[in-house]
Design a protein around this motif. Structure first.
Motif, PDB file in Angstrom:
ATOM      1  N   PHE A  65      -8.238 -12.995   1.003  1.00 42.20           N
ATOM      2  CA  PHE A  65      -8.912 -14.280   1.069  1.00 42.20           C
ATOM      3  C   PHE A  65      -9.830 -14.478  -0.123  1.00 42.20           C
ATOM      4  CE2 PHE A  65     -12.086 -17.250   2.852  1.00 42.20           C
ATOM      5  CZ  PHE A  65     -11.241 -18.278   3.192  1.00 42.20           C
ATOM      6  N   ALA A  66     -10.428 -13.338  -0.624  1.00 41.94           N
ATOM      7  CA  ALA A  66     -11.298 -13.421  -1.806  1.00 41.94           C
ATOM      8  C   ALA A  66     -10.490 -13.835  -3.027  1.00 41.94           C
ATOM      9  CB  ALA A  66     -11.970 -12.052  -2.043  1.00 41.94           C
ATOM     10  N   VAL A  67      -9.267 -13.353  -3.149  1.00 34.77           N
ATOM     11  CA  VAL A  67      -8.416 -13.750  -4.282  1.00 34.77           C
ATOM     12  C   VAL A  67      -8.119 -15.253  -4.213  1.00 34.77           C
ATOM     13  CG1 VAL A  67      -6.152 -13.451  -5.362  1.00 34.77           C
ATOM     14  CG2 VAL A  67      -7.394 -11.466  -4.510  1.00 34.77           C
ATOM     15  N   VAL A  68      -7.801 -15.751  -3.008  1.00 32.82           N
ATOM     16  CA  VAL A  68      -7.533 -17.173  -2.844  1.00 32.82           C
ATOM     17  C   VAL A  68      -8.766 -17.989  -3.192  1.00 32.82           C
ATOM     18  CG1 VAL A  68      -6.918 -18.972  -1.196  1.00 32.82           C
ATOM     19  CG2 VAL A  68      -5.754 -16.772  -1.122  1.00 32.82           C
ATOM     20  N   ALA A  69      -9.951 -17.533  -2.745  1.00 25.95           N
ATOM     21  CA  ALA A  69     -11.193 -18.261  -3.037  1.00 25.95           C
ATOM     22  C   ALA A  69     -11.451 -18.283  -4.529  1.00 25.95           C
ATOM     23  CB  ALA A  69     -12.361 -17.598  -2.297  1.00 25.95           C
ATOM     24  N   SER A  70     -11.176 -17.174  -5.229  1.00 27.10           N
ATOM     25  CA  SER A  70     -11.358 -17.129  -6.685  1.00 27.10           C
ATOM     26  C   SER A  70     -10.444 -18.132  -7.375  1.00 27.10           C
ATOM     27  CB  SER A  70     -11.074 -15.707  -7.190  1.00 27.10           C
ATOM     28  OG  SER A  70     -11.176 -15.655  -8.593  1.00 27.10           O
ATOM     29  N   GLU A  71      -9.148 -18.225  -6.913  1.00 26.92           N
ATOM     30  CA  GLU A  71      -8.231 -19.177  -7.511  1.00 26.92           C
ATOM     31  C   GLU A  71      -8.684 -20.608  -7.240  1.00 26.92           C
ATOM     32  OE1 GLU A  71      -5.741 -18.671  -9.474  1.00 26.92           O
ATOM     33  OE2 GLU A  71      -5.989 -16.492  -9.423  1.00 26.92           O
ATOM     34  N   VAL A  72      -9.204 -20.862  -6.044  1.00 22.65           N
ATOM     35  CA  VAL A  72      -9.680 -22.204  -5.716  1.00 22.65           C
ATOM     36  C   VAL A  72     -10.865 -22.565  -6.588  1.00 22.65           C
ATOM     37  CG1 VAL A  72     -10.751 -23.620  -3.916  1.00 22.65           C
ATOM     38  CG2 VAL A  72      -8.800 -22.168  -3.364  1.00 22.65           C
ATOM     39  N   ARG A  73     -11.788 -21.597  -6.847  1.00 22.99           N
ATOM     40  CA  ARG A  73     -12.935 -21.869  -7.728  1.00 22.99           C
ATOM     41  C   ARG A  73     -12.461 -22.195  -9.142  1.00 22.99           C
ATOM     42  NH1 ARG A  73     -17.140 -17.351  -8.108  1.00 22.99           N
ATOM     43  NH2 ARG A  73     -18.123 -18.943  -9.423  1.00 22.99           N
ATOM     44  N   ALA A  74     -11.478 -21.426  -9.617  1.00 26.84           N
ATOM     45  CA  ALA A  74     -10.952 -21.692 -10.969  1.00 26.84           C
ATOM     46  C   ALA A  74     -10.306 -23.086 -11.035  1.00 26.84           C
ATOM     47  CB  ALA A  74      -9.946 -20.620 -11.348  1.00 26.84           C
ATOM     48  N   LEU A  75      -9.562 -23.426  -9.990  1.00 26.85           N
ATOM     49  CA  LEU A  75      -8.932 -24.750  -9.969  1.00 26.85           C
ATOM     50  C   LEU A  75      -9.975 -25.847  -9.905  1.00 26.85           C
ATOM     51  CD1 LEU A  75      -6.329 -26.387  -9.797  1.00 26.85           C
ATOM     52  CD2 LEU A  75      -6.368 -26.123  -7.328  1.00 26.85           C
ATOM     53  N   ALA A  76     -11.019 -25.672  -9.106  1.00 25.34           N
ATOM     54  CA  ALA A  76     -12.081 -26.676  -9.014  1.00 25.34           C
ATOM     55  C   ALA A  76     -12.799 -26.812 -10.345  1.00 25.34           C
ATOM     56  CB  ALA A  76     -13.074 -26.284  -7.906  1.00 25.34           C
ATOM     57  N   GLN A  77     -13.007 -25.686 -11.059  1.00 22.44           N
ATOM     58  CA  GLN A  77     -13.680 -25.742 -12.361  1.00 22.44           C
ATOM     59  C   GLN A  77     -12.832 -26.517 -13.370  1.00 22.44           C
ATOM     60  OE1 GLN A  77     -16.812 -24.673 -12.925  1.00 22.44           O
ATOM     61  NE2 GLN A  77     -16.654 -25.614 -14.964  1.00 22.44           N
ATOM     62  N   ARG A  78     -11.492 -26.255 -13.342  1.00 19.79           N
ATOM     63  CA  ARG A  78     -10.629 -26.985 -14.273  1.00 19.79           C
ATOM     64  C   ARG A  78     -10.615 -28.479 -13.944  1.00 19.79           C
ATOM     65  NH1 ARG A  78      -7.234 -22.427 -13.591  1.00 19.79           N
ATOM     66  NH2 ARG A  78      -5.912 -23.572 -12.112  1.00 19.79           N
ATOM     67  N   SER A  79     -10.636 -28.829 -12.650  1.00 19.79           N
ATOM     68  CA  SER A  79     -10.669 -30.240 -12.261  1.00 19.79           C
ATOM     69  C   SER A  79     -11.942 -30.894 -12.756  1.00 19.79           C
ATOM     70  CB  SER A  79     -10.574 -30.376 -10.741  1.00 19.79           C
ATOM     71  OG  SER A  79      -9.355 -29.837 -10.274  1.00 19.79           O
ATOM     72  N   ALA A  80     -13.097 -30.174 -12.656  1.00 19.09           N
ATOM     73  CA  ALA A  80     -14.376 -30.727 -13.119  1.00 19.09           C
ATOM     74  C   ALA A  80     -14.354 -30.930 -14.623  1.00 19.09           C
ATOM     75  CB  ALA A  80     -15.528 -29.788 -12.723  1.00 19.09           C
ATOM     76  N   THR A  82     -16.005 -28.349  -3.890  1.00 18.08           N
ATOM     77  CA  THR A  82     -14.936 -27.351  -3.716  1.00 18.08           C
ATOM     78  C   THR A  82     -15.352 -26.017  -4.317  1.00 18.08           C
ATOM     79  OG1 THR A  82     -13.312 -29.139  -3.815  1.00 18.08           O
ATOM     80  CG2 THR A  82     -12.512 -26.904  -4.154  1.00 18.08           C
ATOM     81  N   ASN A  83     -15.973 -26.067  -5.504  1.00 21.93           N
ATOM     82  CA  ASN A  83     -16.435 -24.835  -6.170  1.00 21.93           C
ATOM     83  C   ASN A  83     -17.462 -24.120  -5.298  1.00 21.93           C
ATOM     84  OD1 ASN A  83     -16.860 -22.852  -8.044  1.00 21.93           O
ATOM     85  ND2 ASN A  83     -17.851 -24.151  -9.567  1.00 21.93           N
ATOM     86  N   LEU A  84     -18.386 -24.943  -4.699  1.00 19.42           N
ATOM     87  CA  LEU A  84     -19.428 -24.353  -3.848  1.00 19.42           C
ATOM     88  C   LEU A  84     -18.801 -23.721  -2.611  1.00 19.42           C
ATOM     89  CD1 LEU A  84     -22.457 -23.936  -3.355  1.00 19.42           C
ATOM     90  CD2 LEU A  84     -22.508 -26.188  -2.239  1.00 19.42           C
ATOM     91  N   LEU A  85     -17.819 -24.413  -1.996  1.00 17.26           N
ATOM     92  CA  LEU A  85     -17.157 -23.864  -0.812  1.00 17.26           C
ATOM     93  C   LEU A  85     -16.392 -22.598  -1.163  1.00 17.26           C
ATOM     94  CD1 LEU A  85     -15.812 -27.152   0.825  1.00 17.26           C
ATOM     95  CD2 LEU A  85     -17.693 -25.720   1.647  1.00 17.26           C
ATOM     96  N   ALA A  86     -15.717 -22.615  -2.336  1.00 12.54           N
ATOM     97  CA  ALA A  86     -14.978 -21.421  -2.754  1.00 12.54           C
ATOM     98  C   ALA A  86     -15.917 -20.250  -2.978  1.00 12.54           C
ATOM     99  CB  ALA A  86     -14.197 -21.732  -4.031  1.00 12.54           C
ATOM    100  N   LEU A  87     -17.120 -20.542  -3.535  1.00 12.92           N
ATOM    101  CA  LEU A  87     -18.109 -19.472  -3.751  1.00 12.92           C
ATOM    102  C   LEU A  87     -18.555 -18.878  -2.414  1.00 12.92           C
ATOM    103  CD1 LEU A  87     -19.889 -17.908  -5.709  1.00 12.92           C
ATOM    104  CD2 LEU A  87     -21.587 -19.761  -5.549  1.00 12.92           C
ATOM    105  N   ASN A  88     -18.831 -19.749  -1.430  1.00  8.36           N
ATOM    106  CA  ASN A  88     -19.222 -19.270  -0.103  1.00  8.36           C
ATOM    107  C   ASN A  88     -18.105 -18.461   0.530  1.00  8.36           C
ATOM    108  OD1 ASN A  88     -21.740 -20.512  -0.282  1.00  8.36           O
ATOM    109  ND2 ASN A  88     -20.978 -22.456   0.590  1.00  8.36           N
ATOM    110  N   ALA A  89     -16.853 -18.949   0.353  1.00 12.14           N
ATOM    111  CA  ALA A  89     -15.720 -18.215   0.908  1.00 12.14           C
ATOM    112  C   ALA A  89     -15.581 -16.856   0.266  1.00 12.14           C
ATOM    113  CB  ALA A  89     -14.435 -19.024   0.696  1.00 12.14           C
TER     114      ALA A  89
END
Length: 608
Positions: A474-489, A453-460
């Motif tokens: 869309f970049a803001v959404v991708a940043s939030e998704v990366r943060a969420l994926a990092q917290r999940s990890a 998910t983090n990798l996909l968010a980075l590509n997005a």
């Protein structure tokens, strides 16, 4: 011509009361007819009010249909269309209810039919058209004009509203007419009741005065005549003699009393004469009774003297006085009874001496037997007491051994259950360890998903940056998704560390529980051996206790028999002593009587 004085009082009262009841009945009958008229008017008024209520309900439902159509046009909310159908169904129900209430009024039914036809024309001409116009945005203004002031909808619904107004006016007119009829009937009932009651009161007063003159006056005269007769005046003239009513019967009875009083005076004179004759007869009877009493007194005195000697114990007395013929048999019977009593007492005296000698010998023998039995009972009682103590001690030992055996058995069962619980705990810890491994695998999968998910968010984010201003959101959404994926990890790593620590602790717990299970198994085997030894001891103690119990039972039975024998000997001794005392008392009592010396020999010969 009918003579009222000859009628019975009950018939006079019946005629008077019948006249009053007839007037009251006529008043009630006329009043009842008017009350029925009032009830019919009230019933029709009730039905008219119900019809008015149903018409008002129909009017309300028709207005609600109009309002719901306007609400649909304004809000385009399907709810208002549903309300139109609901109010239309209730409008139909109200019209049907009006038809039921006005079933006997054809004009009302015709108006209801016209209202229903006009309402159906309004519904068919307005509701489908307004629905289709509102659903098209281009024609919504036309829908508003359809229900506007003096629009087609108003023109279609006007006949229905006018018909409802006509129904209301007709019902109101009918209600007014019914109220007028009911009020007129009520006034008539009040007038009839007042007139009838007034006439009944006047008639009752007239009948009361007439009955007073025909009943009360003769009764008062009769009362005065009876009072004078009671005072002793036998020259009275009884009033109302010859009448056929109750007053005439009372006059005849008073006349009978007058005749009886005159006859009573004659009877009093005769009574005086009879009393004089009775006094002479009573004097003759008194002389005869005095002679009889003198003769009876002589007989009683002679018998009393003889009985007094018998009471002092002299059984040789005899009555030698010369009695009259009727008392001669009494003298002979008394002398014969005294002779028989003399012979019986002489025989009793000789028998008493023999009984006294025999009872003294029995009493001495019973005393010796009682002392020997008491000594034997005391020895046997001491033996039984000692054996009871030995039996109690052995029984206590057997009970203790049985209790110990039961305690060891419970300890063995508890140890076995503890071993089973330890085994269950080992299996549970093993299952927990397996679950921990599975959770670790799942956490690994979650960690991998977070990485992807983090990798996909980075590509997005990169693609959004390339898109420039259009991809900023869309970049803001991708940043939030990366943060969420990092917290999940990060969370997955922490959970994995905790599960690893828990797995190590579970392994340690399993090892310790296995050691505890082996120790408990060893304890179970030792407890089983102890249980066997205690069981043997308990069985031996029970056998000893049973043997001593049988011996103790036999000794106790012997003790009880000996005690019973001692008690019986004591009772025999007491009975023999009592018998000796009774014999001595009998001898003393017999000695109080005076008998001839030759009498005992005759008594013995008679007994033989």
């Amino acid at each position: 011509m009918l003579n009222l004085n000859n009628l019975k009082i009950s018939r006079k009262l019946l005629l008077g009361f019948s006249a009053v009841v007839a007037v009251i009945g006529a008043t009630g009958g006329v009043s009842l007819l008017n009350i029925n008229t009032m009830n019919e008017a009230r019933s029709e008024s009730t039905r008219g009010n119900a019809t008015m209520q149903a018409v008002f309900d129909a009017q309300f439902r028709l207005a609600r249909q109009e309002n719901s159509v306007r609400g649909w046009i304004i809000s385009q909310d399907e709810y208002y269309l549903e309300r139109v159908e609901s109010h239309r169904a209730k409008f139909k129900d109200a019209l049907n209810h009006i038809r039921e209430l006005a079933a006997s009024e054809p004009e009302q039914l015709a108006l209801v039919d016209e209202v229903e036809r006009a309402a159906d024309l309004w519904y068919d001409g307005v509701v489908p058209t307004a629905t289709s116009l509102v659903r098209d945005p281009a024609t919504r203004a036309q829908a508003g004009a359809l229900v506007g002031n003096n629009g087609p909808a108003d023109q279609l619904i006007a006949p229905a509203e006018e018909g409802i107004d006509a129904l209301l006016a007709a019902e109101q007119t009918q209600l007014d007419q019914l109220n007028a009829e009911s009020e007129a009937a009520a006034n008539m009932v009040a007038l009839i009741l007042v007139g009838g009651l007034l006439f009944s009161a006047l008639l009752s007063a007239a009948i009361g005065m007439l009955l007073t003159r025909m009943i009360a006056r003769p009764v008062n005269q009769m009362t005065d005549a009876m009072r004078r007769l009671a005072d002793g005046d036998k020259t009275i003239v009884v009033p109302a003699v010859g009448q056929k009513d109750e007053v005439g019967e009372m006059a005849e009875a008073v006349q009978v009393f007058k005749d009886a009083a005159i006859a009573l005076d004659k009877a009093a004179a005769e009574k005086v004469r009879m009393e004089k004759v009775a006094a002479e007869e009573r004097a003759r009877n008194d002389a005869i009774r005095a002679a009889n009493e003198k003769e009876q007194t002589e007989v009683v005195d002679a018998l009393a003297g003889a009985l007094e000697r018998v009471a002092r114990g002299d059984l040789t007395c005899q009555v030698t006085n010369d009695f009259a013929g009727r008392y001669l048999k009494l003298r002979d019977d008394f002398n014969a009874a005294i002779r028989q009593l003399h012979e019986a007492m002489a025989l009793v005296s000789n028998s008493t001496l023999s009984i006294t000698s025999g009872t003294n010998e029995i009493s001495r023998a019973a005393d010796d037997l009682s002392r020997r039995t008491e000594t034997q009972a005391a020895s046997l009682e001491e033996t039984a007491a000692a054996l009871d103590e030995i039996t109690a001690a052995v029984s206590k030992t057997a009970a203790g051994a049985s209790h110990a055996n039961a305690t060891v058995e419970e300890a063995r069962s508890e140890a076995e259950r503890t071993g089973e619980i330890v085994g269950d705990a080992v299996r549970a810890m093993t299952e927990i360890e397996q679950s921990s491994r599975q959770i670790s695998q799942i956490i690994g999968v979650i960690d991998e998903i977070a990485f992807q998910t983090n990798l996909l968010a980075l590509n997005a984010g990169v693609e959004a940056a390339r898109a420039g201003e259009a991809g900023r959101g869309f970049a803001v959404v991708a940043s939030e998704v990366r943060a969420l994926a990092q917290r999940s990890a990060d969370a997955a790593k922490e959970i994995k560390g905790l599960i690893s620590t828990s797995s190590e602790q579970v392994e340690t717990g399993v090892e310790r529980i296995n050691n505890a299970g082996q120790a408990i198994s060893s304890i179970v085997s030792k407890v089983t051996e102890i249980n066997g030894l205690v069981s043997e001891i308990a069985a031996s103690a029970r056998e000893q206790s049973l043997g001593l119990g049988e011996v103790n039972t036999a000794i106790n039975q012997m003790d009880q028999v000996t005690q019973q024998n001692a008690a019986m000997v004591e009772e025999t001794t007491a009975a023999s002593r009592s018998l000796a005392d009774d014999a001595n008392d009998l001898s003393r009592l017999v000695g109080q009587f005076k008998v001839n010396t030759a009498a005992p020999a005759r008594g013995k010969r008679n007994a033989a």
